[in-house]
Structures are given as structure tokens and as C-alpha cells.
Design a protein around this motif. Structure first.
Motif, PDB file in Angstrom:
ATOM      1  N   TRP A  95      66.950  54.640  22.430  1.00  0.00           N
ATOM      2  CA  TRP A  95      66.998  54.732  20.970  1.00  0.00           C
ATOM      3  C   TRP A  95      65.657  55.259  20.471  1.00  0.00           C
ATOM      4  O   TRP A  95      64.608  54.915  21.022  1.00  0.00           O
ATOM      5  CB  TRP A  95      67.242  53.362  20.340  1.00  0.00           C
ATOM      6  N   VAL A  96      65.704  56.077  19.429  1.00  0.00           N
ATOM      7  CA  VAL A  96      64.488  56.512  18.751  1.00  0.00           C
ATOM      8  C   VAL A  96      64.428  55.785  17.410  1.00  0.00           C
ATOM      9  O   VAL A  96      65.353  55.895  16.593  1.00  0.00           O
ATOM     10  CB  VAL A  96      64.461  58.034  18.537  1.00  0.00           C
ATOM     11  N   ALA A  97      63.361  55.015  17.212  1.00  0.00           N
ATOM     12  CA  ALA A  97      63.182  54.274  15.962  1.00  0.00           C
ATOM     13  C   ALA A  97      62.505  55.179  14.939  1.00  0.00           C
ATOM     14  O   ALA A  97      61.374  55.622  15.150  1.00  0.00           O
ATOM     15  CB  ALA A  97      62.342  53.026  16.208  1.00  0.00           C
ATOM     16  N   VAL A  98      63.218  55.460  13.867  1.00  0.00           N
ATOM     17  CA  VAL A  98      62.686  56.273  12.777  1.00  0.00           C
ATOM     18  C   VAL A  98      62.247  55.321  11.668  1.00  0.00           C
ATOM     19  O   VAL A  98      63.071  54.595  11.099  1.00  0.00           O
ATOM     20  CB  VAL A  98      63.745  57.264  12.260  1.00  0.00           C
ATOM     21  N   VAL A  99      60.952  55.295  11.387  1.00  0.00           N
ATOM     22  CA  VAL A  99      60.391  54.361  10.414  1.00  0.00           C
ATOM     23  C   VAL A  99      59.925  55.149   9.196  1.00  0.00           C
ATOM     24  O   VAL A  99      59.062  56.033   9.312  1.00  0.00           O
ATOM     25  CB  VAL A  99      59.221  53.568  11.021  1.00  0.00           C
ATOM     26  N   ASP A 100      60.521  54.843   8.061  1.00  0.00           N
ATOM     27  CA  ASP A 100      60.206  55.555   6.817  1.00  0.00           C
ATOM     28  C   ASP A 100      60.252  57.069   7.010  1.00  0.00           C
ATOM     29  O   ASP A 100      59.372  57.814   6.561  1.00  0.00           O
ATOM     30  CB  ASP A 100      58.837  55.120   6.284  1.00  0.00           C
ATOM     31  N   GLY A 101      61.284  57.517   7.732  1.00  0.00           N
ATOM     32  CA  GLY A 101      61.523  58.947   7.899  1.00  0.00           C
ATOM     33  C   GLY A 101      60.784  59.609   9.041  1.00  0.00           C
ATOM     34  O   GLY A 101      60.967  60.807   9.271  1.00  0.00           O
ATOM     35  N   MET A 102      59.965  58.869   9.792  1.00  0.00           N
ATOM     36  CA  MET A 102      59.188  59.456  10.882  1.00  0.00           C
ATOM     37  C   MET A 102      59.584  58.819  12.215  1.00  0.00           C
ATOM     38  O   MET A 102      59.719  57.592  12.303  1.00  0.00           O
ATOM     39  CB  MET A 102      57.688  59.247  10.650  1.00  0.00           C
ATOM     40  N   ALA A 103      59.779  59.661  13.249  1.00  0.00           N
ATOM     41  CA  ALA A 103      60.066  59.142  14.587  1.00  0.00           C
ATOM     42  C   ALA A 103      58.843  58.375  15.075  1.00  0.00           C
ATOM     43  O   ALA A 103      57.796  58.958  15.351  1.00  0.00           O
ATOM     44  CB  ALA A 103      60.403  60.281  15.538  1.00  0.00           C
ATOM     45  N   ALA A 104      58.979  57.047  15.171  1.00  0.00           N
ATOM     46  CA  ALA A 104      57.817  56.201  15.437  1.00  0.00           C
ATOM     47  C   ALA A 104      57.785  55.627  16.844  1.00  0.00           C
ATOM     48  O   ALA A 104      56.714  55.249  17.331  1.00  0.00           O
ATOM     49  CB  ALA A 104      57.779  55.050  14.428  1.00  0.00           C
ATOM     50  N   LEU A 163      51.788  46.197   9.079  1.00  0.00           N
ATOM     51  CA  LEU A 163      52.626  46.541   7.934  1.00  0.00           C
ATOM     52  C   LEU A 163      52.154  45.739   6.726  1.00  0.00           C
ATOM     53  O   LEU A 163      52.105  44.509   6.764  1.00  0.00           O
ATOM     54  CB  LEU A 163      54.094  46.225   8.240  1.00  0.00           C
ATOM     55  N   SER A 164      51.812  46.453   5.663  1.00  0.00           N
ATOM     56  CA  SER A 164      51.273  45.776   4.481  1.00  0.00           C
ATOM     57  C   SER A 164      52.143  45.945   3.249  1.00  0.00           C
ATOM     58  O   SER A 164      52.011  45.180   2.293  1.00  0.00           O
ATOM     59  CB  SER A 164      49.859  46.298   4.182  1.00  0.00           C
ATOM     60  N   ARG A 165      53.001  46.949   3.257  1.00  0.00           N
ATOM     61  CA  ARG A 165      53.852  47.189   2.097  1.00  0.00           C
ATOM     62  C   ARG A 165      55.310  47.311   2.530  1.00  0.00           C
ATOM     63  O   ARG A 165      55.616  47.847   3.584  1.00  0.00           O
ATOM     64  CB  ARG A 165      53.434  48.463   1.370  1.00  0.00           C
ATOM     65  N   GLY A 166      56.184  46.822   1.693  1.00  0.00           N
ATOM     66  CA  GLY A 166      57.606  46.920   1.963  1.00  0.00           C
ATOM     67  C   GLY A 166      58.362  47.386   0.733  1.00  0.00           C
ATOM     68  O   GLY A 166      57.769  47.518  -0.348  1.00  0.00           O
ATOM     69  N   PRO A 167      59.633  47.642   0.853  1.00  0.00           N
ATOM     70  CA  PRO A 167      60.395  47.509   2.096  1.00  0.00           C
ATOM     71  C   PRO A 167      60.105  48.657   3.063  1.00  0.00           C
ATOM     72  O   PRO A 167      59.690  49.733   2.650  1.00  0.00           O
ATOM     73  CB  PRO A 167      61.844  47.555   1.612  1.00  0.00           C
ATOM     74  N   VAL A 168      60.336  48.399   4.349  1.00  0.00           N
ATOM     75  CA  VAL A 168      60.162  49.401   5.394  1.00  0.00           C
ATOM     76  C   VAL A 168      61.548  49.797   5.896  1.00  0.00           C
ATOM     77  O   VAL A 168      62.346  48.933   6.277  1.00  0.00           O
ATOM     78  CB  VAL A 168      59.306  48.855   6.558  1.00  0.00           C
ATOM     79  N   GLU A 169      61.829  51.086   5.868  1.00  0.00           N
ATOM     80  CA  GLU A 169      63.124  51.590   6.331  1.00  0.00           C
ATOM     81  C   GLU A 169      63.037  51.886   7.834  1.00  0.00           C
ATOM     82  O   GLU A 169      62.183  52.665   8.273  1.00  0.00           O
ATOM     83  CB  GLU A 169      63.503  52.867   5.584  1.00  0.00           C
ATOM     84  N   VAL A 170      63.923  51.264   8.610  1.00  0.00           N
ATOM     85  CA  VAL A 170      63.952  51.478  10.062  1.00  0.00           C
ATOM     86  C   VAL A 170      65.364  51.893  10.457  1.00  0.00           C
ATOM     87  O   VAL A 170      66.327  51.153  10.211  1.00  0.00           O
ATOM     88  CB  VAL A 170      63.551  50.211  10.841  1.00  0.00           C
ATOM     89  N   PHE A 171      65.474  53.072  11.060  1.00  0.00           N
ATOM     90  CA  PHE A 171      66.775  53.551  11.522  1.00  0.00           C
ATOM     91  C   PHE A 171      66.673  53.878  13.006  1.00  0.00           C
ATOM     92  O   PHE A 171      65.774  54.613  13.431  1.00  0.00           O
ATOM     93  CB  PHE A 171      67.216  54.795  10.750  1.00  0.00           C
ATOM     94  N   PHE A 172      67.594  53.314  13.786  1.00  0.00           N
ATOM     95  CA  PHE A 172      67.603  53.558  15.229  1.00  0.00           C
ATOM     96  C   PHE A 172      68.623  54.652  15.544  1.00  0.00           C
ATOM     97  O   PHE A 172      69.825  54.472  15.340  1.00  0.00           O
ATOM     98  CB  PHE A 172      67.953  52.278  15.992  1.00  0.00           C
ATOM     99  N   ARG A 173      68.122  55.778  16.036  1.00  0.00           N
ATOM    100  CA  ARG A 173      68.985  56.882  16.444  1.00  0.00           C
ATOM    101  C   ARG A 173      69.323  56.729  17.922  1.00  0.00           C
ATOM    102  O   ARG A 173      68.441  56.520  18.761  1.00  0.00           O
ATOM    103  CB  ARG A 173      68.298  58.223  16.193  1.00  0.00           C
TER     104      ARG A 173
END
Length: 282
Positions: free
Chosen positions: A57-66, A84-94
Motif C-alpha cells: 500500500w502507498v499511504a498518501v498523506v494530505d495529497g502526497m505519497a508519504a 503532527l501538529s495540525r489536523g485534520p490529516v487526510e490519509v488515503f491508502f492506495r
């Protein structure tokens, strides 16, 4: 008026579906983690619930492959770790299927785009080589075999030459054609030449009888006989044609792609391997 920042922040998590039916229910969810949680720890915390070895899986965090994540190796970051200091954080697993996670991380760390199709094409030759090496290991180290002794002898009777026989797969040649038989969950899958399966059958014994019948039909045709013998066909197996595909209903599963294969399935239903030999021998 001063308002203290919340001590936690939200991770808004979602993932790709991995197969048909997996998208019936949404995978989106929200998790809370303490503010200051490391990115790597947050990715591990919200990783996919599907814990299948070998899946990447590739974890995409706030639009960037992280990161690349797998149950085998955990989180491999593609970016510097940070709190991580600010939220919400968007995490999408491709989902990157069964591309080796170490190989995938190496490619992405070198700057390649996370284009699944392009990376699958690059990885395909490596995957085939590894799969074949694994089959050879299983053939060498495990006693089990996919096909029964009776089936192997029947196929050899019709001229099959075996090149590999392990517990989950079998390969042989017949009249210059390369045949592959595989166990796919509960299905008996048969391939001839390149491309997808020419048959998916269940139960296993029925699949073996069908396979013997297919080679028997080829031998009969080569010797100038009708490919199919004049024999009783069980009325209990009803096949439905849709385009170039024949399928069945009920406990005996048939999915084939030619009229000959469908006719052989009807002859194989209710017959053993030895009975198919008797029916097809000329």
C-alpha cells in the motif's frame, strides 16, 4: 480569549477496494491521535485492516505519497518523519497489489511516480520469476501434488509431458501446447497458452475428469475421429451460454469459453477420471 489547542487531532482515513464486493461498505473512517504523534506512528495506527502478507500500500498523506506500508515490513517513509501538529490529516491508502513492498519503496524513493499500472508492468517479470522459484521449492520440499496419480497417468496416456508438479500448480505440454493447472481458493483453474483461464471448475475431481476429457478430445480429433464420443450426458448439469462463455448453477461450478469445453464438462459430470478414459479412448 485564549483557547488551548486540543490535545488530539483527527486522521481522516480511507483506502482503495481490493476486489469485487470489497466496496459494498465504505472504508472511510476517523481516528484520533495525540497531537505531536509522529507521522510514521500515525500511518501505522490507521493502516488497512486487511493484513495479507505480500500486499503493498502507498499511504498518501494530505495529497502526497508519504510511505509504503505492508504487513510484512510496516511503514517505510518516503518523506522525513515529523510530529503532527495540525489536523485534520487526510490519509488515503492506495492498493498496489502484490508488488514486493521493498522493491516498490526502492522505486518510489528514487523518484518514480506512484503509477500502479506502470510499476506493475516493471515488476511483472520479477513476479513471474519469483513465483516459478516458489513453485519449484514447493515441488522439491512438499509431498503434496495438485493432481491425483490417476489423473497424471491418464494425461500421460494421451501424451502429456509434465514439466512441473507442485501442490498448488501443475504444468505440462501436449501437442506443442503449454497447459497450466492451478488451485485458486476452491477453484480448479486451467490455462492453455497465454492469457486468462480457459476453465474454472469445482469440485476438484470434476476438474480432473474435465481435463482428461479435453486431452482425450484432442487425441480423437488428431486421429480422425469425432472429438466427442457418443456417450450418455448427465441431465443434472445445465449450462447457460452468454456470449462466448458457458456457466452453470449449483454445487458443480463450470466457467468455460468454448463449445467443446462445455460439451466435455457435460460428459465429465458424474464420471471419474478412469471412466472418462473409457469414454474417450478409441
Amino acid at each position: 480569549m485564549f483557547r488551548p489547542r486540543p490535545r488530539s487531532l483527527e486522521l481522516r482515513v480511507d483506502r482503495d477496494s481490493v476486489a469485487m464486493g470489497d466496496d459494498v461498505v465504505s472504508h472511510a473512517g476517523v481516528l484520533s491521535v495525540p497531537r505531536g504523534t509522529l507521522l510514521s506512528a500515525a500511518i501505522e495506527r490507521c493502516s488497512p485492516e486487511i493484513k495479507a502478507p505480500g500486499w503493498s500500500w502507498v499511504a498518501v498523506v494530505d495529497g502526497m505519497a508519504a510511505a509504503v506500508w505492508s504487513v510484512d515490513h510496516g511503514v517505510h517513509l518516503l518523506v522525513p518523519d515529523r510530529k503532527l501538529s495540525r489536523g485534520p490529516v487526510e490519509v488515503f491508502f492506495r492498493y498496489f497489489a502484490q508488488i514486493d513492498p521493498v522493491w516498490l519503496f526502492d522505486r518510489l524513493a528514487r523518484g518514480e511516480r506512484p503509477d500502479r499500472r506502470a510499476l506493475e508492468e516493471q515488476y511483472a517479470p520479477i513476479a513471474r520469476e519469483r513465483y516459478r522459484a516458489e513453485l519449484r521449492r514447493r515441488e522439491r520440499e512438499l509431498d503434496g501434488r495438485l493432481l491425483s496419480t490417476a489423473c497424471v497417468e491418464a494425461l500421460r496416456h494421451y501424451g502429456a509431458e509434465f514439466t512441473l508438479h507442485a501442490d498448488v500448480a501443475c504444468e505440462f505440454t501436449h501437442d506443442a501446447d503449454a497447459w497450466v493447472v492451478r488451485r485458486a481458493d476452491t477453484m480448479f483453474q486451467v490455462f492453455r497458452g497465454g492469457g486468462g483461464p480457459i476453465a474454472s471448475l469445482r469440485p476438484h475431481a470434476f476438474g480432473e475428469a474435465w481435463l482428461v476429457g479435453m486431452l482425450g478430445a484432442a487425441v480423437r480429433a488428431a486421429e480422425g475421429w469425432e472429438a466427442l464420443p457418443d456417450a450418455h450426458v448427465s441431465p443434472d448439469l445445465e449450462l447457460t451460454r452468454s456470449g462466448g462463455r458457458w456457466t452453470s448453477r449449483g454445487p458443480t461450478v463450470v466457467q468455460v469459453h468454448s463449445e467443446l469445453a462445455a460439451s466435455v464438462a457435460q460428459l465429465a459430470h458424474g464420471r471419474s477420471v478412469s471412466q472418462m478414459l473409457e469414454v474417450f479412448d478409441v
